[in-house]
Design a protein around this motif. Structure first.
Motif: not given
Length: 1630
Positions: A257, A337-339, A164-167, A254-255
């Motif tokens: 996280r 993915k987030p969703n 998940d790229e958002s994490l 951060e990358d």
């Protein structure tokens, strides 16, 4: 450069005496920044070190502290001495103090010496390019298994795929709940291969791991860091370990996280290990995403027995389960993915890994152990048998998973055993077979086992630590070498115990044979014939029963009797035709089995003439008919075709030559005279001369000879082979007599009779004594007036001119046959007084006057006017006759003259000549048949038992020898049919002498009549060898015989009874019925009426009588079993009895009559799932409750079979969520003191449900945690609190009722929140989705009321929409059950027919037709009963199409006018013709359409006159004649077309032609477009390949590869190519 050993030792000593420095962190207080201080401890003891600490850190002497390593080992004097250079120490208040901040510890992880020494051995290079990404992951799982080895509870291992790229950046995280590692252990872990070669703690799964305080030790290994140090000439094998407290993620970038969540989970854990891999390549990320099922299946295969225990994942019902199941959970989580919902899989849930497939498809197992010699270790093994079932092999195939690009395998070699090391699969090592289980070494003892059985084996080998594996655990290093060593001992394991008895090879062969016989269902035997006993089987108990079949289905081919086959692996190879198939066992129909035998008739039959029985497995399935025929034709050319004869000395013997006695005949094989074989020789074949026979001297017997030269079979001397006569040569010649030289008198009767001619048989001979030339018959009479009995006379015979011209024989004479009758007194006139008796003496003389006595010599004396008197002279030849007293009326005293007449009655016998034809009454019986034998001299031959036994008759086989000895023949039954001439024959000695006659039966009188009984006496007279004659003498008797005649029906059958007929089929040949009399003679009267009845009733038979003595046809309409067809006739209304035929009605195997559905009633039907056991994409209804299932089978366009309706109970599926029982409106609350304004829900019942909203999980207990969250995901937003002031609330999961108000805590106005009901159940591994209820929050009550009203309207609209959707779904389901309105179901081509038919059924034109009654009832309810409906499942119509009423038995009763036709036959059904046919059969029935009204009335009158019911008739003019005969009036006249709703007309033929052309044009256009598109893509691809950019990339790739090889060479080690460029982070909680 070479150095000496002394130089090495001095260098080591100097290094040991150098400076030793350690780092010390002062961690006593939490306020200061923590840095380390360096201390030199070389030459100091522990006290000196403590003093230095007090001085450097300013520690008062009164303060207590401890000095510990990073592993929390408190130092003392001894441990201080063991400290190494660079060690990091803590200065703590006490040993259990929590680290106030993170510290750094330097470590060095120089590769183990084995890396350098064994860098090129097989261990490092084994399995190169053979692993997929699952195997590097398995290395990490191995570490976790080692870490959790001492866990007392469940061992939990989790692999998280963080994509998940958002994490943050992609990563792979491996977590476990093991004991963790200390910093020392972590340092050792970094040393490449350390634990592999220095096994300090025993086996792989039993490492000792120490437990310390809860410190987390992080080790980071980065490829980038390695490259940087190598470039800067720094120490590559040194780094740092970060030691920190649990939950401290302040150092995380951060990358990365996503690590914050993992580190945050450390709180509360006793111990854990986390391995984080980053820097993954994009292609590997794609592989892990897209092939999730594939690599998780590989992992489930590797750890199959860790997860499922020693018995594996046996899913079969009744399988054995271990008492204590494994407590290892390996869970895989993939977050993309987030969703998108994460994918979570427990490896225990995988049911398609190879070991699971092997275990569940195996029919039986064979367990064994192997001991590899002293210290060599023990291997436990299991062989599994996967049988062939019906039409396919059950040996599991590898799932069609995409492979890693480096994953390769050798498809040409299939090995049997998968190898496990301490329970873990070693995928790169597979063992093919052992000698004791290979076909090559069992070929002699396993000849009866098909070779394919060896290909149905799979196996597992379980090893221990005595066998080494490679570093990557891909292959064994020495397993196969040890197992195939001569010192390895294999033994059988039975019931878990090692068996020391028996030979493992013998036990395995017997086990494999049993599996093949009991489990394989490879061959389908069809066409069962009979059960037979085979005497050719040597074992008596195996001789019965053997089932005989006519065909088999094997390997996709069908072999039938009479088919050409070829065998293989037989000696010799057989070519021939199948006679029959044999299977041992008691069967009565088609059966699947393995084995069996086939009987083959070898071809060509003329060459072999024999059959062979071989196993079916010997049939060569690759042989073609052309090849077999070619071989047979080649063998046929080897048969002998012609026989050439050559005579010696060029003196050939011609056919029909006449030779003199004594001629020498050369080259003879067989000489025959009549049926007597004179000589027979068999000549061997000589190389130079062929077949040669020695000469045969002195052919001395007279007669006709035949010389036969026959080709014979060497073993049997048979002159034919395979039904074909072998070549032969036939020559006929005659031997005649030579010159007469002597004679002999043959045997003759020793007693002669006076006056009776007799024969003197003379044999006149030439020079060869044994040859009889002539037979002479010499006749003579001896006339003696006074014959002296018992006197012997000499009879002398002389033939002048011979060397021996006189012969004498002895004879005796007896009186001759009766010649004259002498009466005494001899006077011609005798005087007798009136009233006296007269006495006469009579003598019977032969021709010479001698008294002769013979049988039946009766003398009769007749005096006119007086009764005759008789006397019997049979015994003495003389007798006395005494008359009755003579009483006459004397007139005038005159003498009366009477004449006495003496006679001997003679037996007058009728003689029937040879080949004579006589007539006799049909059905009569010829009795008292006698025969006599005569020799060539016409003398009667006395009958003896030996002679009588050679008498044969052709009319019966029941011959009594006692009667034949008495000369009596069996009674002869005359045929009962007039005109049937019958040939009869009486023969002696195999028909060498015979007599024949023909009897022609004649009809009996039509009424009673009398006839004389005929008594038949038969005499046979032989007149020589070549001629014979039979005469019959008839004696007329006086017994009357009465006959009566009556009429019967006779049926001529052309088949064997009982007659077998398929249901709804006719017989192949007709019956012929004939009127006959009692004896079966045909009667010409044709006034008889024939009828056919069945017994018992219930069998419908259709037949027709075309003409007298014409065939009758039978068609069976309904099914029965055994019946009797009775033919009955009537003549002038009087019954005539007839024959009966046994009839067996068999089910038609090609026509099903019923549909039966069998299913497992114990199966549960889960809502929304697929129906179990059906290869159909059919889902179970979503709602729980009772449902009905019905199956249908379409036989043809008109016939559909329906099964019985099956009621099933649909139950809830797996629980997946928590939801309300009823729809809950969206709550609106406000910041108010009124409790009603603050209440969210009231009396809401929540239940655990499945995916479709059905209540599920009634047996689950737990709690529901209620929390409030923001609807937009904001975290810093203020949330309302519950009335208790808490942010969460827990209620028991019992009926789910709760009154949940909101407290008066303020919140943001106009905010939307979500009330979350999170269920937590006690059951393990059950995760339920939470129920979320959104609500609105306002600060004032006015806004609350306004929004509450809007929310209520919104909920009402949502509910209404859902109801409409439900209704629409119901209508869609209903449409599937609708056939349509009657007026829309058919079209009619003829306008006039459409007009009158539409008018006739105008009341039914708008009727809706449904498939089920339930659908019809639904429409009826929805329309409040206004719509006509008709359900097809409630309609019964007769099958088939009956003929028009004027047709009976296939023939018209009269010639109709007006073209009558059934009205329904003019309807055309565009859709669903089967259902439409049922509809209109029910509505129109047998309504007839005819041209006009006159034709209709005439047709009805003719039909009724034939006593046949006539249906309603419609006319094309619009008239109707009802079934009751009524016509005329407005109600029977169709209105104009414009006023009616009529059937439509079909589309014209031109429409269909245009549609076909349009479709062809559309296909052509599509093909042209595809071709142009492919050409464009090809051109673009060619341009791209030739572009400079691609060429530059290829050049860069080669450069990168070159640099990589140089770096690996400098490093002196080879990293596994399957592992990505990575950053490895160890999160250690110790």
């Amino acid at each position: 450069m070479l150095t000496s050993a002394s130089q090495c030792r001095s260098a080591a000593a100097s290094l040991q005496q150098g400076e030793k420095k350690i780092r010390v962190y002062d961690l006593r207080l939490e306020t200061e920044a923590k840095t380390f201080k360096l201390f030199k401890i070389a030459g100091r003891d522990f006290n000196d070190f403590l003093q230095a600490l007090h001085k450097v850190f300013g520690i008062p002497s009164s303060e207590t502290f401890v000095v510990a390593t990073t592993d929390r080992i408190v130092l003392d004097f001894d441990r201080f001495k063991e400290l190494q250079d660079g060690t990091t120490l803590y200065l703590l208040q006490h040993e259990h103090q929590v680290l106030p901040t993170a510290t750094v510890e330097n470590i060095s992880f120089m590769p183990h010496y084995d890396t350098l020494i064994k860098g090129g051995t097989y261990e490092y290079y084994a399995s190169e390019n053979k692993e997929s990404l699952a195997y590097p992951l398995a290395e990490l799982i191995d570490n976790s298994l080692s870490a959790t080895a001492k866990n007392t509870g469940t061992r939990i291992i989790e692999i998280r795929m963080q994509f998940d790229e958002s994490l943050g950046k992609p990563a792979v995280i491996v977590l476990d709940n093991g004991r963790g590692m200390t910093t020392k252990q972590l340092n050792k872990w970094a040393v490449y291969r350390h634990s592999k070669f220095t096994k300090e703690t025993g086996s792989f799964f039993e490492n000792e791991i120490s437990v310390g305080l809860p410190d987390v030790h992080e080790l980071v290994l980065s490829e980038e860091e390695f490259e940087r140090k190598e470039k800067n000439k720094e120490d590559i094998y040194s780094t740092t370990i970060l030691n920190r407290k649990p939950g401290d993620f302040s150092h995380v970038s951060e990358d990365e996280r996503f690590l914050r969540t993992i580190i945050d989970e450390e709180r509360g854990k006793e111990s854990f290990t986390a391995v984080v891999i980053t820097g993954l390549k994009e292609k590997h990320i794609s592989f892990l995403k897209e092939n999730f099922d594939a690599w998780t299946r590989h992992l489930a295969h590797i750890y199959h027995y860790y997860i499922h225990g020693i018995n594996g994942n046996d899913l079969r019902q009744g399988s054995k389960k271990t008492a204590q199941q494994p407590t290892i959970d390996i869970q895989i989580t993939l977050r993309e993915k987030p969703n998108k919902c994460p994918r979570v899989l427990n490896l225990r849930e995988v049911d398609d890994d190879m070991q699971t497939l092997y275990i569940n498809s195996a029919a039986d197992t064979f367990e064994f152990k192997a001991s590899a010699g002293p210290g060599g270790g023990t291997v436990e093994g299991v062989l599994r048998y996967h049988p062939f079932l019906y039409d396919k092999e059950t040996y599991p195939k590898y799932p069609e998973d995409p492979k890693d690009p480096k994953d390769t395998c050798n498809a040409n070699e299939r090995k049997i055993f998968e190898c496990f090391w301490n329970g873990r699969l070693i995928p790169g090592t597979k063992v093919a077979e052992f000698d004791w289980c290979s076909r090559k070494h069992n070929s002699r003892t396993a000849l009866d086992i098909p070779p394919e059985c060896y290909r149905r084996l799979s196996g597992v080998l379980f090893t221990d630590d005595n066998f080494q594996v490679t570093t990557n655990k891909m292959t064994f290093m020495d397993l196969e070498l040890k197992l195939k060593n001569n010192q390895t001992i294999f033994s059988l394991v039975q019931n878990g115990q090692k068996s020391f008895r028996g030979n493992i090879q013998k036990e395995f062969t017997q086990w494999l044979r049993t599996c093949n016989e009991n489990f394989d269902k490879q061959i389908k035997f069809v066409g069962f014939k009979e059960i037979k006993t085979r005497t050719d089987v040597p074992t008596k108990k195996m001789q019965h029963p053997w089932a005989v079949f006519s065909a088999i289905e094997w390997g996709g081919k069908t072999y039938k009797t009479g088919q050409l086959v070829k065998t293989h692996n037989t000696n010799p190879i057989l070519y021939g035709k199948v006679v029959q198939f044999l299977l041992y066992g008691n069967f009565d129909g088609d059966v699947y089995a393995t084995g069996g035998q086939v009987e083959v008739s070898r071809e060509p039959k003329a060459l072999w003439d024999m059959t062979k029985i071989v196993p079916i497995s010997k049939i060569d399935k690759t042989a073609t008919d052309e090849a077999i025929k070619k071989n047979i034709d080649s063998d046929s050319e080897k048969l002998p075709d012609k026989l050439n004869v050559e005579w010696p000395n060029g003196n050939p013997l011609q056919n029909n030559d006449i030779l003199s006695a004594g001629t020498t005949l050369g080259k003879i094989l067989q000489c025959l005279k009549s049926d007597k074989e004179l000589a027979a020789y068999v000549a061997p074949h000589l190389v130079n001369t062929g077949f040669w026979f020695k000469k045969m001297d002195h052919l001395t017997e007279l007669g006709k000879y035949t010389l036969n030269l026959n080709t014979v079979v060497h073993e049997t001397n048979a002159v034919s082979f395979g039904g074909r006569a072998l070549p032969k040569f036939t020559l006929k010649f005659t031997i005649k007599e030579g010159e007469a030289a002597s004679f002999d008198i043959s045997a003759m009767s020793p007693t002669l009779r006076v006056g009776v001619p007799f024969d003197i048989p003379l044999q006149i001979k030439d020079g060869y004594v044994s040859l009889m030339l002539l037979n002479f018959k010499v006749c003579g009479k001896k006339m003696n007036e006074s014959l002296c009995v018992f006197i012997i006379y000499d009879l002398e015979v002389t033939l002048p001119g011979l060397k021996q011209h006189t012969k004498t024989i002895k004879i005796s004479l007896l009186p001759g046959i009766p010649h004259s009758l002498h009466v005494k007194p001899e006077e011609t006139s005798i005087d007798v007084e009136n009233g006296d008796q007269v006495t006469f003496h009579v003598e019977i003389h032969d021709e010479a006057g001698n008294i002769t006595a013979n049988p039946k010599q009766i003398v009769r004396c007749e005096v006119k006017g007086f009764p005759p008197v008789v006397t019997d002279c049979s015994s003495t030849g003389a007798g006395q006759l005494v008359t009755k007293p003579i009483n006459l009326k004397i007139i005038k005293g005159e003498q009366q003259d009477l004449k006495a007449q003496f006679v001997m009655p003679d037996n007058e016998n009728l003689v029937l000549r040879n080949s004579e034809k006589i007539e006799w009454i049909a059905g009569g019986l010829l009795e008292n048949l006698f025969y006599k034998l005569y020799d060539e001299a016409d003398r009667e031959v006395p009958l003896t038992a030996e002679i009588a036994s050679m008498i044969k008759v052709n009319w019966t086989g029941d011959v009594f020898l006692e009667d034949l000895v008495q000369g009596k023949l069996p009674d002869l039954q005359v045929p009962k049919r007039v005109g049937e001439q019958r040939f009869y024959q009486v023969s002696y000695q195999d028909q060498s002498v015979s007599v024949s006659f023909t009897i022609v039966p004649r009809p009996d009188e039509p009424d009673e009549y009398k006839s004389d009984h005929l008594k038949l006496i038969t005499f046979l007279k032989f007149m020589g060898l070549d001629k014979s004659a039979i005469t019959f003498k008839w004696q007329v008797g006086t017994e009357p015989c009465t006959f009566k005649t009556k009429l019967i029906l006779l049926c001529v059958f052309f088949f064997f009874q009982p007659l077998q007929v398929l249901n709804d089929h006719g017989i192949s040949k007709p019956f012929v019925v004939q009127l006959c009399d009692d004896w079966g003679n045909p009667s010409p009267d044709q006034r008889v009426v024939v009828d056919l009845k069945t017994s018992p009733p219930g069998l419908t038979v259709s037949y027709r009588v075309t003409a007298w003595l014409r065939p009758a046809f039978i068609g069976v309409v309904t099914l029965a079993t055994d019946h009797l067809l009775q033919f009955k006739g009537s003549f002038n209304k009087k019954p005539i009895p007839g024959p009966s035929v046994s009839l067996t009605v068999l089910p038609d195997p090609k026509k099903p009559v019923s549909l039966s559905v069998e299913y497992d009633t114990s199966v549960k039907f889960f809502a929304g799932s697929k129906f179990p056991g059906l290869h159909l994409d059919k889902e179970i209804p979503n709602k729980v409750g009772k449902h009905t299932i019905q199956f249908s089978l379409r036989i043809d366009k008109n016939d559909v079979l329906y099964s019985n309706q099956i009621r099933i109970n649909v139950v809830a599926n797996q629980p997946v969520k928590l939801g309300p029982v009823s729809q809950t409106p969206t709550p609106v609350v406000s910041y108010s003191k009124d409790i009603a304004s603050r209440t969210l829900v009231e009396n809401m019942t929540l239940k655990i449900m499945d995916l479709y909203g059905n209540p599920a999980g009634e047996d689950l207990g737990g709690k529901v945690i209620i929390t409030i969250k923001s609807s937009d995901g904001e975290r810093n937003k203020s949330f309302p609190l519950f009335e208790t002031g808490a942010s969460s609330l827990a209620i028991n999961l019992v009926e789910g009722k709760a009154h949940i108000p909101v407290s008066n805590h303020s919140s943001q106005d106009h905010s939307t929140y979500v009330l979350v009901f999170k269920p937590e159940v006690y059951a393990h591994l059950i995760t339920l989705a939470a129920f979320e209820l959104p609500f609105l929050f306002y600060n004032d009550a006015q806004n609350q009321q306004k929004m509450s009203e809007l929310t209520r309207k919104k909920d009402e609209l949502s509910s209404a929409i859902e109801k409409y959707n439900e209704t629409l779904r119901t209508y869609e389901e209903l449409l599937k059950l609708l056939t349509g309105k009657v007026g829309h179901l058919a079209v009619v081509q003829d306008d006039a027919a459409a007009w009158v038919i539409s008018w006739h059924i105008r009341g039914d034109m708008d009727c809706v037709i449904t498939k089920t009654t339930e659908a019809a009832q639904r429409i009826y309810r929805d329309t409040q009963g206004r719509q006509q409906v008709m359900a097809l499942d409630s309609v019964l119509v007769s099958p088939g199409n009956r003929p028009l009423p004027h047709i009976r038995n296939g023939y018209p009763l009269f010639e109709p006018h007006g073209n009558p036709v059934y009205a329904r036959e003019l309807l055309i059904y565009p859709c669903d013709p089967e259902s439409c046919d049922i509809v209109f059969k029910n509505i129109l029935g047998d309504t007839i359409l005819i041209d006009d009204l006159d034709s209709a009335n005439n047709y009805r009158r003719a039909v009724v006159q034939n006593r046949i019911q006539c249906p309603t008739i419609l006319t094309r003019q619009g008239d109707r004649v009802s079934g009751r005969g009524k016509f005329g009036g407005a109600q029977n006249r169709a209105p104009p077309m414009a006023t009616l709703h009529m059937f439509g007309a079909p589309l014209p033929q031109q429409y269909h032609s245009l549609m076909e052309q349009i479709e062809l044009l559309r296909q052509y256009c599509s093909a042209v477009s595809k071709r142009e598109e492919i050409e464009r893509e090809r051109d673009d691809h060619v341009k791209k390949i030739a572009s400079p950019d691609v060429q530059q990339k290829e050049k860069d790739l080669e450069d990168k590869k070159r640099q990589l090889r140089e770096i690996e060479k400098e490093l002196g080690m080879l990293f596994e190519k399957g592992v990505d460029d990575f950053i490895l982070i160890l999160l250690n909680f110790n």
